[in-house]
Design a protein around this motif. Sequence first.
Motif, PDB file in Angstrom:
ATOM      1  N   MET A   1       1.106 -40.454  -4.070  1.00 33.45           N
ATOM      2  CA  MET A   1       2.359 -40.535  -3.836  1.00 33.45           C
ATOM      3  C   MET A   1       2.669 -40.201  -2.255  1.00 33.45           C
ATOM      4  N   ARG A   2       3.085 -40.936  -1.567  1.00 36.79           N
ATOM      5  CA  ARG A   2       3.449 -40.364  -0.162  1.00 36.79           C
ATOM      6  C   ARG A   2       4.762 -40.499   0.398  1.00 36.79           C
ATOM      7  N   ARG A   3       4.977 -39.662   1.332  1.00 38.70           N
ATOM      8  CA  ARG A   3       6.366 -39.400   1.670  1.00 38.70           C
ATOM      9  C   ARG A   3       6.356 -39.586   3.307  1.00 38.70           C
ATOM     10  N   THR A   4       7.322 -40.537   3.553  1.00 38.48           N
ATOM     11  CA  THR A   4       7.818 -40.445   5.285  1.00 38.48           C
ATOM     12  C   THR A   4       9.313 -40.347   5.313  1.00 38.48           C
ATOM     13  N   ARG A   5       9.555 -39.863   6.521  1.00 34.06           N
ATOM     14  CA  ARG A   5      10.838 -39.391   6.878  1.00 34.06           C
ATOM     15  C   ARG A   5      11.469 -40.290   7.824  1.00 34.06           C
ATOM     16  N   SER A   6      12.833 -40.639   7.584  1.00 36.28           N
ATOM     17  CA  SER A   6      13.560 -41.556   8.399  1.00 36.28           C
ATOM     18  C   SER A   6      14.879 -40.829   8.538  1.00 36.28           C
ATOM     19  N   SER A   8      18.151 -41.238   7.582  1.00 38.51           N
ATOM     20  CA  SER A   8      18.633 -41.222   6.335  1.00 38.51           C
ATOM     21  C   SER A   8      18.092 -40.872   5.068  1.00 38.51           C
ATOM     22  N   GLY A   9      16.931 -40.398   5.520  1.00 42.56           N
ATOM     23  CA  GLY A   9      16.114 -39.749   3.994  1.00 42.56           C
ATOM     24  C   GLY A   9      14.458 -39.947   4.383  1.00 42.56           C
ATOM     25  N   GLY A  10      14.291 -40.508   3.446  1.00 45.79           N
ATOM     26  CA  GLY A  10      12.682 -40.916   3.474  1.00 45.79           C
ATOM     27  C   GLY A  10      12.288 -41.887   2.414  1.00 45.79           C
ATOM     28  N   THR A  30      17.537 -40.538  -0.060  1.00 44.11           N
ATOM     29  CA  THR A  30      18.186 -39.876   0.780  1.00 44.11           C
ATOM     30  C   THR A  30      17.822 -38.206   0.697  1.00 44.11           C
ATOM     31  N   PHE A  31      17.081 -38.092  -0.024  1.00 40.23           N
ATOM     32  CA  PHE A  31      16.715 -36.659  -0.156  1.00 40.23           C
ATOM     33  C   PHE A  31      15.791 -36.260   1.026  1.00 40.23           C
ATOM     34  N   SER A  32      16.001 -34.906   1.080  1.00 45.50           N
ATOM     35  CA  SER A  32      15.537 -34.180   2.427  1.00 45.50           C
ATOM     36  C   SER A  32      14.180 -33.545   2.019  1.00 45.50           C
ATOM     37  N   THR A  33      13.696 -33.390   0.991  1.00 46.21           N
ATOM     38  CA  THR A  33      12.428 -32.855   0.525  1.00 46.21           C
ATOM     39  C   THR A  33      11.593 -33.994  -0.082  1.00 46.21           C
ATOM     40  N   GLN A  34      10.279 -33.613  -0.160  1.00 46.49           N
ATOM     41  CA  GLN A  34       9.335 -34.409  -1.130  1.00 46.49           C
ATOM     42  C   GLN A  34       9.662 -33.943  -2.668  1.00 46.49           C
TER      43      GLN A  34
END
Length: 71
Positions: A1-6, A8-10, A30-34
């Motif tokens: 799993m990979r997470r990137t931020r934008s 409005s969330g990620g 729209t969550f702020s944390t992974q």
Amino acid sequence: MRRTRSESGGTITFLLAHGANRQLCRLATTFSTQKQAFSYLQKHRTEFERMARARLASGELENGIVVLSML
């Protein structure tokens, strides 16, 4: 799993098993944390996999990726 931020969330990326193949899927959140986003994905994994399979079957891909949004 990979997470990137934008702004409005990620996004979280995950692989969907499709027979012997694997399909890359991207879930916009729209969550702020992974940790929050991953917990959400795990809670709703069955539904997201169902949606991803339907989009894959209908050819709804963006640059070869199944793109999903939060429920």
